[in-house]
Design a protein around this motif. Structure first.
Motif, PDB file in Angstrom:
ATOM      1  N   LYS A  16       0.810  -1.212   0.000  1.00  0.00           N
ATOM      2  CA  LYS A  16       0.000   0.000   0.000  1.00  0.00           C
ATOM      3  C   LYS A  16       0.844   1.264   0.000  1.00  0.00           C
ATOM      4  O   LYS A  16       0.561   2.197  -0.727  1.00  0.00           O
ATOM      5  N   MET A  47       0.782   4.273  -2.614  1.00  0.00           N
ATOM      6  CA  MET A  47       0.275   5.560  -2.151  1.00  0.00           C
ATOM      7  C   MET A  47       1.307   6.661  -2.380  1.00  0.00           C
ATOM      8  O   MET A  47       0.982   7.744  -2.862  1.00  0.00           O
ATOM      9  N   ASP A  73       1.614   7.578  -6.076  1.00  0.00           N
ATOM     10  CA  ASP A  73       0.476   8.391  -6.506  1.00  0.00           C
ATOM     11  C   ASP A  73       0.571   9.809  -5.971  1.00  0.00           C
ATOM     12  O   ASP A  73       0.288  10.777  -6.676  1.00  0.00           O
ATOM     13  N   ASN A 103       0.699  13.043  -8.308  1.00  0.00           N
ATOM     14  CA  ASN A 103      -0.260  14.141  -8.219  1.00  0.00           C
ATOM     15  C   ASN A 103       0.408  15.465  -7.878  1.00  0.00           C
ATOM     16  O   ASN A 103      -0.006  16.517  -8.339  1.00  0.00           O
ATOM     17  N   LYS A 149      -4.366  17.699   1.342  1.00  0.00           N
ATOM     18  CA  LYS A 149      -5.529  17.125   0.678  1.00  0.00           C
ATOM     19  C   LYS A 149      -5.098  15.896  -0.153  1.00  0.00           C
ATOM     20  O   LYS A 149      -5.742  14.846  -0.129  1.00  0.00           O
ATOM     21  N   ARG A 196      -4.460  12.948   2.187  1.00  0.00           N
ATOM     22  CA  ARG A 196      -5.672  12.304   2.687  1.00  0.00           C
ATOM     23  C   ARG A 196      -6.348  11.498   1.590  1.00  0.00           C
ATOM     24  O   ARG A 196      -6.792  10.374   1.793  1.00  0.00           O
ATOM     25  N   ARG A 197      -6.377  12.103   0.399  1.00  0.00           N
ATOM     26  CA  ARG A 197      -7.029  11.428  -0.716  1.00  0.00           C
ATOM     27  C   ARG A 197      -6.281  10.130  -1.047  1.00  0.00           C
ATOM     28  O   ARG A 197      -6.870   9.081  -1.241  1.00  0.00           O
ATOM     29  N   GLY A 198      -4.948  10.231  -1.077  1.00  0.00           N
ATOM     30  CA  GLY A 198      -4.127   9.069  -1.401  1.00  0.00           C
ATOM     31  C   GLY A 198      -4.318   7.940  -0.400  1.00  0.00           C
ATOM     32  O   GLY A 198      -4.473   6.773  -0.767  1.00  0.00           O
ATOM     33  N   LYS A 256      -6.828   7.369   1.507  1.00  0.00           N
ATOM     34  CA  LYS A 256      -8.171   6.807   1.390  1.00  0.00           C
ATOM     35  C   LYS A 256      -8.261   5.880   0.177  1.00  0.00           C
ATOM     36  O   LYS A 256      -8.765   4.755   0.254  1.00  0.00           O
ATOM     37  N   GLN A 257      -7.713   6.372  -0.917  1.00  0.00           N
ATOM     38  CA  GLN A 257      -7.752   5.611  -2.165  1.00  0.00           C
ATOM     39  C   GLN A 257      -7.075   4.247  -2.014  1.00  0.00           C
ATOM     40  O   GLN A 257      -7.496   3.261  -2.601  1.00  0.00           O
ATOM     41  N   HIS A 258      -6.024   4.195  -1.231  1.00  0.00           N
ATOM     42  CA  HIS A 258      -5.282   2.943  -1.080  1.00  0.00           C
ATOM     43  C   HIS A 258      -5.690   2.184   0.179  1.00  0.00           C
ATOM     44  O   HIS A 258      -5.015   1.248   0.592  1.00  0.00           O
ATOM     45  N   GLY A 259      -6.796   2.597   0.751  1.00  0.00           N
ATOM     46  CA  GLY A 259      -7.331   1.853   1.891  1.00  0.00           C
ATOM     47  C   GLY A 259      -6.433   1.902   3.112  1.00  0.00           C
ATOM     48  O   GLY A 259      -6.345   0.932   3.867  1.00  0.00           O
TER      49      GLY A 259
END
Ligand SMILES: Cc1cc2nc3c(=O)[nH]c(=O)nc-3n(C[C@H](O)[C@H](O)[C@H](O)COP(=O)(O)OP(=O)(O)OC[C@H]3O[C@@H](n4cnc5c(N)ncnc54)[C@H](O)[C@@H]3O)c2cc1C
Ligand code: SF4
Ligand code: SF4
Lengths: 446, 96
Positions: free
Chosen positions: A392, A396, A399, A403, A418, A421-423, A425-428
């Protein structure tokens, strides 16, 4: 008793007919040669028994030897050791199938004495180290398998070999027989569950012209590069490596045995994956396969070590799970040399004092880097072989960086917080787990 | 970027073996018959375990790396009798 070395081998009663040594060292890898060298130097009668036709014939690793411990054993070793290149550039690469993020470090300091690390081939390096032991007076016995321990009244008094009349008697046996150590197992020193903390290393050596290597890796002369790879093993816990030799490169993967067994993918396919990866392909392109090889690695560290001393026996190196494999490190040869050297010293001490007390060995290990490093990093293997660190986090982080560097206008740039946090979440990844791992990491590495 | 993948045979031909007459590893195909995991088939780096149509395992010891993967992974007691080859026999790595 079994006449071959394997998991089913058993101990045998010593017989009268046997050649007698002060010490028998089993296995002429770095640990065994260091032990035999120390003993021979102190004038002891020592046999160094190796099952291969020559020392190194059976041995495989990634390719970097760290020299500091050699300073103590063989001063100015760099003037004569069979070295390919001096590592002056070290990279750690996080990768996903399509991305990579590299930390790239280079220093001139590692390219001059006393040198930090060097690439070398084991067939040459192990043979060289064993020749030092021989020069000092050790008796090297090759093409000979030690098939079991000889005992007398419960005490170990030598070994049996697969040679006719091949019993070797000794006051002390030093087991330097590597990762499968049937001797330590036979002596009852090994804890169960080896499969859970053992990895399989599989490697290809690819021939490339010297100039091509210099160009692609940005080095000259005998300077070289060491790249450790994290991720990129289709979710199987482990990692990879790419090292430069003089006119070849070594590329390989290290894979958790239990996960490989379940993954339904073959090891060489994972090397092929690496060689196709956009960050690796340009480096290895056109390389001709000159050797395919495989070997096990004991990765569990401190918590999985066997008993190190027994009645008449010492266990060293990989036989004692002393390989330090903690993600950004893969160091075993230096630990093998260190533990072998201290085993040799402790055995010599016991012989000169005429005692059977071998506890000096563990004392020396605890006072030196061998057990100090392992003790300090004992939490690392578990953390590093876990799913988050293995899969993970690399994804993460890749990514996140993608980004961050991606220009999004006319949309305004997103803030780092941001993106983070997004990353996650996206990768669990739960931030709670991330914080926990960070703390474990600081503890393990701090 | 394309990488010309080589056949497994060519891959193994880069390694030297002093093949001994004694099979240093033996596999009991009868026991393998009832094995559902077949972990050896994928994990053996030398690809020496081949499933047969009748549900057994065909095993060839000749080009073995002597690594130990198979005996550590196999969870069926007695399926594999594992030993090192006799002194000087077996694999020789020229690079390592
Ligand atoms: C893929 C891979 C990559 C690695 N990369 C690195 C790296 O880059 N740097 C690093 O420092 N370490 C690396 N390591 C770890 C390193 O190879 C080991 O930690 C090191 O070789 C241990 O040395 P040793 O002397 O304890 O055991 P070994 O080197 O395994 O030597 C054991 C010796 O004992 C002999 N032997 C075994 N049983 C018997 C018997 N019954 N009778 C007679 N002889 C016997 C064997 O033939 C062998 O010569 C790597 C390992 C692997 C597999
Ligand atoms: S060798 Fe072991 S793992 Fe492989 S098929 Fe037979 S029983 Fe199963
Ligand atoms: S020891 Fe290694 S190479 Fe040999 S059969 Fe077992 S898994 Fe395959």
């Amino acid at each position: 008793m079994s006449e071959h070395a394997g998991p089913a081998a058993t101990t045998a009663q010593a017989t009268e007919k046997a050649t007698t040594f002060d010490v028998v060292v089993v296995g002429a890898g770095p640990a065994g040669s260091a032990a035999a060298l120390e003993l021979a130097r102190r004038g002891h009668h020592v046999a160094l028994v190796e099952r291969g036709a020559f020392p190194g014939a059976k041995n495989v690793y990634g390719g970097v030897i760290y020299g500091r411990i050699l300073d103590e054993l063989i001063p100015n070793w760099w003037e004569e050791a069979p070295i390919e290149r001096w590592v002056t550039r070290r990279q750690t690469m996080l990768m996903t199938p399509t991305q990579s993020l590299t930390v790239d470090f280079r220093t001139e300091n590692w390219g001059k004495p006393p040198y930090n690390g060097a690439t070398a081939h084991r067939a040459k390096f192990d043979a060289w180290l064993a020749s030092k032991a021989e020069e000092a007076g050790a008796e090297l016995i090759t093409s000979t398998v030690v098939t079991g321990l000889l005992t007398e009244n419960g005490r170990i008094v030598g070994v049996r070999t697969d040679r006719p009349d091949g019993d070797l008697r000794a006051r002390i046996v030093i087991a330097c027989d590597g990762v499968n150590s049937f001797l330590a197992k036979q002596a009852g020193m090994y804890p169960d569950g080896q499969v859970h903390h053992t990895t399989l290393g599989v490697k290809e050596t690819l021939a490339l012209p010297r100039e091509t290597i210099e160009e692609r890796f940005g080095v000259s002369g005998t300077d070289g590069v060491d790249i450790e790879l994290v991720g990129g093993t289709r979710g199987i816990a482990g990692g990879g490596f790419l090292y430069t030799n003089l006119d070849s490169v070594s590329v390989g993967v290290v894979l958790s045995l239990t996960e490989l067994g379940k993954a339904k993918v073959r090891p060489e396919e994972l090397i092929a994956d690496l060689k196709r990866h956009p960050a690796i392909a340009p480096l290895v392109k056109g390389g001709e396969l000159i050797e395919y090889a495989a070997h096990l690695i004991p990765e569990g560290g401190y918590n999985t070590m066997p008993k190190l001393t027994g009645d008449g026996i010492l266990v060293t190196g990989d036989a004692a799970a002393m390989c330090l494999a903690a993600g950004i490190w893969l160091e075993g040869v230096n630990f093998a040399i260190g533990s072998g050297m201290y085993a040799g010293r402790a055995a010599a001490e016991a012989l000169s004092k005429n005692t059977t007390d071998l506890s000096g060995y563990e004392r020396m290990l605890h006072e030196s880097f061998v057990l100090a490093d392992h003790r300090k990093l004992k939490g690392a293997p578990e953390l590093l072989l876990g799913d988050r660190v293995q899969n993970k986090y690399p994804a993460m982080i890749c990514d996140l960086v993608e980004n961050l560097f991606q220009v999004t206008n006319p949309a305004p740039k997103p803030g780092l917080r941001k993106l983070f946090r997004r990353g996650a979440k996206q990768h669990g990844i739960r931030l709670r787990d991330l914080a926990k791992d960070a703390i474990t990491g600081f503890r393990a590495y701090g | 970027m394309d990488y010309p993948e080589i056949s497994f045979e060519d891959r193994m031909s880069t390694v030297d073996f002093q093949v001994s007459r004694r099979a240093h590893i033996e596999v009991d195909s009868e026991i393998c018959n009832s094995c559902t995991t077949r972990e050896c088939v994928h994990a053996c780096p030398a690809n020496l375990f081949v499933p047969t149509t009748d549900g057994g395992i065909l095993f060839n010891y000749e080009q073995c790396f002597e690594c130990g993967t198979c005996y550590l992974l196999c969870n069926k007691q007695g399926a594999i009798s594992w030993t090192y080859p006799d002194g000087g026999d077996g694999v020789t790595f020229r690079k390592g």
